[in-house]
Structures are given as C-alpha cells and as structure tokens.
Design a protein around this motif. Structure first.
Motif, PDB file in Angstrom:
ATOM      1  N   GLU A  39       0.092   0.117   8.028  1.00 44.62           N
ATOM      2  CA  GLU A  39       1.412   0.993   7.834  1.00 44.62           C
ATOM      3  C   GLU A  39       1.245   1.216   6.278  1.00 44.62           C
ATOM      4  OE1 GLU A  39       4.789  -2.502   7.555  1.00 44.62           O
ATOM      5  OE2 GLU A  39       4.600  -0.973   8.968  1.00 44.62           O
ATOM      6  N   ASN A  40       0.573   0.596   5.395  1.00 43.08           N
ATOM      7  CA  ASN A  40       0.766   0.907   4.058  1.00 43.08           C
ATOM      8  C   ASN A  40      -0.568   1.468   3.339  1.00 43.08           C
ATOM      9  OD1 ASN A  40       3.469   0.144   3.832  1.00 43.08           O
ATOM     10  ND2 ASN A  40       2.847  -2.145   3.880  1.00 43.08           N
ATOM     11  N   LEU A  41      -1.642   1.487   4.152  1.00 47.01           N
ATOM     12  CA  LEU A  41      -2.816   1.920   3.469  1.00 47.01           C
ATOM     13  C   LEU A  41      -3.358   2.868   4.344  1.00 47.01           C
ATOM     14  CD1 LEU A  41      -4.917   1.576   1.258  1.00 47.01           C
ATOM     15  CD2 LEU A  41      -5.968  -0.086   2.466  1.00 47.01           C
ATOM     16  N   ALA A  42      -3.972   4.070   3.854  1.00 47.56           N
ATOM     17  CA  ALA A  42      -4.788   5.074   4.737  1.00 47.56           C
ATOM     18  C   ALA A  42      -5.948   5.318   3.696  1.00 47.56           C
ATOM     19  CB  ALA A  42      -3.934   6.323   5.092  1.00 47.56           C
ATOM     20  N   ILE A  43      -7.338   5.369   4.140  1.00 49.38           N
ATOM     21  CA  ILE A  43      -8.524   5.738   3.460  1.00 49.38           C
ATOM     22  C   ILE A  43      -8.938   7.090   4.186  1.00 49.38           C
ATOM     23  CG2 ILE A  43      -9.018   3.638   2.480  1.00 49.38           C
ATOM     24  CD1 ILE A  43     -10.925   3.184   4.582  1.00 49.38           C
ATOM     25  N   GLY A  44      -9.952   7.884   3.491  1.00 49.67           N
ATOM     26  CA  GLY A  44     -10.570   9.055   4.178  1.00 49.67           C
ATOM     27  C   GLY A  44     -11.456   9.678   3.306  1.00 49.67           C
ATOM     28  N   LEU A  45     -11.992  10.499   3.679  1.00 50.72           N
ATOM     29  CA  LEU A  45     -13.155  11.447   2.943  1.00 50.72           C
ATOM     30  C   LEU A  45     -12.745  12.723   3.200  1.00 50.72           C
ATOM     31  CD1 LEU A  45     -15.607  10.715   1.281  1.00 50.72           C
ATOM     32  CD2 LEU A  45     -17.092  10.943   3.261  1.00 50.72           C
ATOM     33  N   ARG A  79       0.738   2.346  -0.478  1.00 51.61           N
ATOM     34  CA  ARG A  79       1.814   2.024  -0.696  1.00 51.61           C
ATOM     35  C   ARG A  79       1.850   0.646  -1.251  1.00 51.61           C
ATOM     36  NH1 ARG A  79       6.357   5.005   0.161  1.00 51.61           N
ATOM     37  NH2 ARG A  79       5.364   6.400   1.362  1.00 51.61           N
ATOM     38  N   PHE A  80       1.936   0.262  -2.311  1.00 53.50           N
ATOM     39  CA  PHE A  80       1.557  -1.194  -2.785  1.00 53.50           C
ATOM     40  C   PHE A  80       3.070  -1.838  -2.991  1.00 53.50           C
ATOM     41  CE2 PHE A  80       1.069   1.488  -6.519  1.00 53.50           C
ATOM     42  CZ  PHE A  80       1.860   0.813  -7.515  1.00 53.50           C
ATOM     43  N   GLU A  81       4.026  -1.038  -3.177  1.00 52.15           N
ATOM     44  CA  GLU A  81       5.443  -1.581  -3.325  1.00 52.15           C
ATOM     45  C   GLU A  81       6.330  -0.494  -2.493  1.00 52.15           C
ATOM     46  OE1 GLU A  81       6.600  -4.434  -4.445  1.00 52.15           O
ATOM     47  OE2 GLU A  81       4.778  -5.111  -5.400  1.00 52.15           O
ATOM     48  N   GLU A  82       7.488  -1.233  -2.289  1.00 53.10           N
ATOM     49  CA  GLU A  82       8.422  -0.170  -1.369  1.00 53.10           C
ATOM     50  C   GLU A  82       8.617   1.050  -1.953  1.00 53.10           C
ATOM     51  OE1 GLU A  82      12.947  -0.293   0.646  1.00 53.10           O
ATOM     52  OE2 GLU A  82      11.970  -2.108  -0.393  1.00 53.10           O
ATOM     53  N   GLN A  83       8.510   1.169  -3.374  1.00 54.29           N
ATOM     54  CA  GLN A  83       9.032   2.473  -3.834  1.00 54.29           C
ATOM     55  C   GLN A  83       7.771   3.228  -4.665  1.00 54.29           C
ATOM     56  OE1 GLN A  83      12.552   1.057  -6.065  1.00 54.29           O
ATOM     57  NE2 GLN A  83      13.682   2.197  -4.710  1.00 54.29           N
ATOM     58  N   TYR A  84       6.574   2.249  -4.727  1.00 57.09           N
ATOM     59  CA  TYR A  84       5.572   2.832  -5.484  1.00 57.09           C
ATOM     60  C   TYR A  84       4.463   3.071  -4.492  1.00 57.09           C
ATOM     61  CZ  TYR A  84       7.795   1.187  -9.408  1.00 57.09           C
ATOM     62  OH  TYR A  84       8.872   1.200 -10.537  1.00 57.09           O
ATOM     63  N   THR A  85       3.686   4.352  -4.734  1.00 66.03           N
ATOM     64  CA  THR A  85       2.469   4.654  -4.156  1.00 66.03           C
ATOM     65  C   THR A  85       1.396   5.130  -5.117  1.00 66.03           C
ATOM     66  OG1 THR A  85       3.035   7.135  -4.214  1.00 66.03           O
ATOM     67  CG2 THR A  85       3.732   5.544  -2.309  1.00 66.03           C
ATOM     68  N   LEU A  86       0.272   4.746  -4.770  1.00 65.24           N
ATOM     69  CA  LEU A  86      -0.949   5.254  -5.381  1.00 65.24           C
ATOM     70  C   LEU A  86      -1.966   6.220  -4.691  1.00 65.24           C
ATOM     71  CD1 LEU A  86      -2.684   4.783  -7.980  1.00 65.24           C
ATOM     72  CD2 LEU A  86      -3.977   3.027  -7.110  1.00 65.24           C
ATOM     73  N   THR A  87      -2.169   7.490  -5.037  1.00 64.45           N
ATOM     74  CA  THR A  87      -2.892   8.301  -4.264  1.00 64.45           C
ATOM     75  C   THR A  87      -4.356   8.642  -5.152  1.00 64.45           C
ATOM     76  OG1 THR A  87      -0.921   9.204  -3.302  1.00 64.45           O
ATOM     77  CG2 THR A  87      -2.731  10.579  -3.091  1.00 64.45           C
ATOM     78  N   LEU A 133      -7.693  17.811  -7.372  1.00 68.29           N
ATOM     79  CA  LEU A 133      -8.271  16.425  -6.859  1.00 68.29           C
ATOM     80  C   LEU A 133      -8.015  15.650  -8.302  1.00 68.29           C
ATOM     81  CD1 LEU A 133     -11.727  17.359  -5.233  1.00 68.29           C
ATOM     82  CD2 LEU A 133      -9.483  16.457  -4.372  1.00 68.29           C
ATOM     83  N   GLY A 134      -7.333  14.348  -7.924  1.00 70.81           N
ATOM     84  CA  GLY A 134      -7.206  13.250  -8.948  1.00 70.81           C
ATOM     85  C   GLY A 134      -6.607  12.054  -8.765  1.00 70.81           C
ATOM     86  N   ILE A 135      -6.041  11.283  -9.629  1.00 72.64           N
ATOM     87  CA  ILE A 135      -5.482  10.156  -9.236  1.00 72.64           C
ATOM     88  C   ILE A 135      -3.975  10.224  -9.520  1.00 72.64           C
ATOM     89  CG2 ILE A 135      -5.212   7.573  -9.642  1.00 72.64           C
ATOM     90  CD1 ILE A 135      -8.252   7.762 -10.519  1.00 72.64           C
ATOM     91  N   GLU A 136      -2.990   9.826  -8.796  1.00 72.48           N
ATOM     92  CA  GLU A 136      -1.635   9.939  -8.875  1.00 72.48           C
ATOM     93  C   GLU A 136      -1.001   8.622  -8.772  1.00 72.48           C
ATOM     94  OE1 GLU A 136       0.785  13.759  -8.159  1.00 72.48           O
ATOM     95  OE2 GLU A 136       1.117  12.425  -6.434  1.00 72.48           O
ATOM     96  N   LEU A 137       0.026   8.243  -9.608  1.00 71.42           N
ATOM     97  CA  LEU A 137       0.761   7.151  -9.442  1.00 71.42           C
ATOM     98  C   LEU A 137       2.304   7.634  -9.134  1.00 71.42           C
ATOM     99  CD1 LEU A 137       1.773   4.074  -9.351  1.00 71.42           C
ATOM    100  CD2 LEU A 137       2.015   4.184 -11.871  1.00 71.42           C
ATOM    101  N   GLY A 138       2.772   7.438  -7.946  1.00 72.31           N
ATOM    102  CA  GLY A 138       4.172   7.981  -7.411  1.00 72.31           C
ATOM    103  C   GLY A 138       5.236   6.892  -7.436  1.00 72.31           C
ATOM    104  N   TYR A 139       6.575   7.575  -7.662  1.00 71.93           N
ATOM    105  CA  TYR A 139       7.740   6.683  -7.380  1.00 71.93           C
ATOM    106  C   TYR A 139       8.591   7.349  -6.250  1.00 71.93           C
ATOM    107  CZ  TYR A 139      12.146   4.431  -8.246  1.00 71.93           C
ATOM    108  OH  TYR A 139      13.360   3.993  -8.228  1.00 71.93           O
TER     109      TYR A 139
END
Length: 222
Positions: free
Chosen positions: A167-173, A196-204, A216-222
């Motif tokens: 429920e907190n991790l999805a991967i793909g191509l 979603r490594f914390e309740e309010q934080y996501t890494l995409t 395309l890139g890396i994003e840290l979201g709140y």
C-alpha cells in the motif's frame, strides 16, 4: 494536495518548486485520488477535475561554452481523471508554462524566454490490485515568442506498467518516443517509483507534473 519540496531534473540542476491545486468537481473522490493515478494505493477515482498553478526557481547552472544561467518558471494547468469503466481510467490535461532566463558572463543571451503548452491523454487499465498498464499521446508546443511552428511542435507517446508492491510502494517502467517535425525521434526507457515512506512524505521517481514544470526526475513531496 501534494507539495513538492525538492525536485532534481535529469540535467542535474536543483529546482525548488511550490504548487497549489484546487479540485473543481469530484464525486466520491478527493484530491489524493489524483496522486494515486500512478501511485501505490489501487484507488479507483470516479471523476476528478483540478486546476493547478506553481512557481519554480532553478539555481545557477553552467553552460558548456562558458557562462551560467538561472531561471524562474510559472505554470498553470487543468487536469481531469475520469473513470470510464471499472478497469479503465482516462487522465487528460493541458498546461501552460513560462520560463524566464537570466544569463551571466556571456556576451549575448543564447535564447530568450520560453513559452510552452502541453496536451496529453493517458488511458490506464487496472488489471487487478497489483498490476496496471497505461499509455497515450503527448503533444507540446515550446519555443520563444517568434519561433517557427515547425521548430516548436513536438509529439509522441508513452506506455508503461506499474506494480503495487504494497500500500506504500509502487514500482514500474515507462517507455516513450518523442520527435519534433523533421527531427530524429528520441526514445527513452525510465523506471518509476512511488514510495510513501512516512505518512506525510513521498518520494517519486518518474514523471513529476507539479510545481512550475513537468518532466522526468526525482521529487520529494509533502
């Protein structure tokens, strides 16, 4: 609403983004359904319509032939996610982006301010709670104010697959092909991660379409 804190583009320039979004109409859905279109939780949105706006500041970056530049960008857009049937979801949208550049240590500015318009329609097939597949066309008009149409238009398509680990991790191509008129096509293959490594934080890792720009890139979201 998800707010990007830091975004690292493929070029390596550090980008700080701020974004705001507003749900115009939603039935049995909320703003988080939009984040879950390619996210970890297998949510089936009904109909979600959103407007968004953002600002981006890119720090100083070197130019190969000498000199540096930084830029500030502003973006506004409209996105719609519609459930066509139980397994099919359509995500369509359009946005406008302005990028203003400031060059230093150069005799002449190599280019002026850039105006970009993007249009996309991505169809997603949710096979089950674990696997999903998506694809569709993307069109872009990007250039300076007096740019020739043939040099401003680019079109292509993407296709990809996603796997929900939990429920907190999805991967793909994702696979994509893009080209300008009379230019060779650009082909890419890129991994995607939504964690979603914390309740309010996501890494995409993948396509980020928040803040002042998308790509395309890396994003840290709140």
């Amino acid at each position: 609403m998800k707010i990007p804190l830091l975004k690292l583009s493929l070029s390596g320039a550090l980008t700080v983004s701020l974004a705001a979004s507003c749900v115009l109409t939603a039935w049995q859905a909320d703003a988080q359904n939009v984040d879950n279109f390619e996210g970890a939780k297998p949510v089936q949105p009904k109909n979600v319509f959103m407007t968004s706006a953002g600002l981006t500041y890119r720090t100083d970056a070197d130019i190969d032939d000498g000199g540096e530049f930084n830029s500030i960008g502003a973006r506004t857009g409209f996105n719609a996610i519609m459930s066509l049937t139980d397994p099919l979801i359509l995500a369509a949208g359009a946005d406008y982006e302005y990028d203003g550049y400031d060059f230093t240590d150069m005799p002449l500015d190599p280019w002026g301010d850039i105006h970009t318009m993007r249009y996309r329609a991505i169809l997603k097939y949710v096979m089950d709670e674990t696997w999903s597949f998506y694809g569709g066309p993307i069109f872009t008009f990007s250039g300076e104010g007096d740019s020739d149409y043939s040099h401003s238009f680019a079109g292509g398509a993407i296709a990809g697959a996603g796997y929900n680990v939990n429920e907190n991790l999805a991967i793909g191509l994702v696979f994509g092909v893009f080209s300008r008129i009379e230019d060779d096509a650009t082909v890419f293959l890129f991994p995607t991660v939504d964690w979603r490594f914390e309740e309010q934080y996501t890494l995409t890792l993948g396509y980020a379409n928040l803040g002042g720009s998308g790509g395309l890139g890396i994003e840290l979201g709140y």
